[in-house]
Design a protein around this motif. Structure first.
Motif, PDB file in Angstrom:
ATOM      1  N   LEU A  53      32.629  30.367 149.503  1.00 46.50           N
ATOM      2  CA  LEU A  53      31.207  30.136 149.268  1.00 46.50           C
ATOM      3  C   LEU A  53      30.938  29.885 147.788  1.00 46.50           C
ATOM      4  N   HIS A  54      31.624  30.599 146.940  1.00 50.28           N
ATOM      5  CA  HIS A  54      31.488  30.391 145.494  1.00 50.28           C
ATOM      6  C   HIS A  54      31.865  28.947 145.140  1.00 50.28           C
ATOM      7  N   ALA A  55      32.985  28.474 145.683  1.00 54.03           N
ATOM      8  CA  ALA A  55      33.425  27.098 145.419  1.00 54.03           C
ATOM      9  C   ALA A  55      32.408  26.095 145.957  1.00 54.03           C
ATOM     10  N   ALA A  56      31.866  26.360 147.138  1.00 56.41           N
ATOM     11  CA  ALA A  56      30.883  25.454 147.734  1.00 56.41           C
ATOM     12  C   ALA A  56      29.609  25.402 146.891  1.00 56.41           C
ATOM     13  N   ALA A  57      29.232  26.514 146.297  1.00 56.72           N
ATOM     14  CA  ALA A  57      28.022  26.552 145.473  1.00 56.72           C
ATOM     15  C   ALA A  57      28.146  25.670 144.242  1.00 56.72           C
ATOM     16  N   TYR A  58      29.372  25.557 143.739  1.00 58.69           N
ATOM     17  CA  TYR A  58      29.606  24.759 142.535  1.00 58.69           C
ATOM     18  C   TYR A  58      30.186  23.387 142.839  1.00 58.69           C
ATOM     19  N   GLY A  59      30.288  23.057 144.115  1.00 60.50           N
ATOM     20  CA  GLY A  59      30.764  21.738 144.497  1.00 60.50           C
ATOM     21  C   GLY A  59      32.231  21.494 144.215  1.00 60.50           C
TER      22      GLY A  59
END
Length: 135
Positions: A53-59
């Protein structure tokens, strides 16, 4: 029911006497920071968004997810952490001041999981208070 005090900051924000217990709620420990430079007394990585989710938040590796998608996913993840959230609520009810710390890069508190986590803890405080009133 006593008032509770929960603050939110970034881990590198200046420490204040009123901070109480400073709790880092990031998935990853800040890089390059020596142990003696830590500004927190506890690190609860399970209260941070998952690495995915952290990676998805930052694209990372794709287009970044929007705030509403991120928020819903984080809140869903925190269902599994309710016992830990309940513990923090109990501590706050006991008079302990808590300061939830996130990344130094997370400048917009209103779009950070630390603000969502604060709301979850405060909601749990309310539930505990309601249960005490019924008893």
């Amino acid at each position: 029911m006593p008032a509770v005090t929960i603050y939110t900051k970034r881990w590198d924000d200046p420490q204040d006497e009123s901070d109480g217990t400073r709790i880092l709620v990031t998935r990853f420990r800040p890089r390059g920071l020596r142990k003696e430079e830590e500004t927190w007394s506890e690190w609860l990585a399970d209260l941070a968004p998952t690495a995915e989710l952290h990676a998805a938040a930052y694209g990372k590796g794709r287009e970044a997810v929007g705030w509403s998608t991120y928020k819903a996913a984080y809140l869903k993840q925190m269902l599994a952490q309710r016992p830990l959230i309940q513990q923090l609520a109990q501590r706050a009810l006991g008079g302990e001041v808590l300061t939830l710390l996130c990344s130094s890069q997370c400048a917009r508190e209103s779009r950070c999981h630390r603000s969502l986590l604060k709301e979850l803890i405060e909601a749990e405080v309310g539930r505990i208070g309601d249960q005490c009133a019924l008893a």
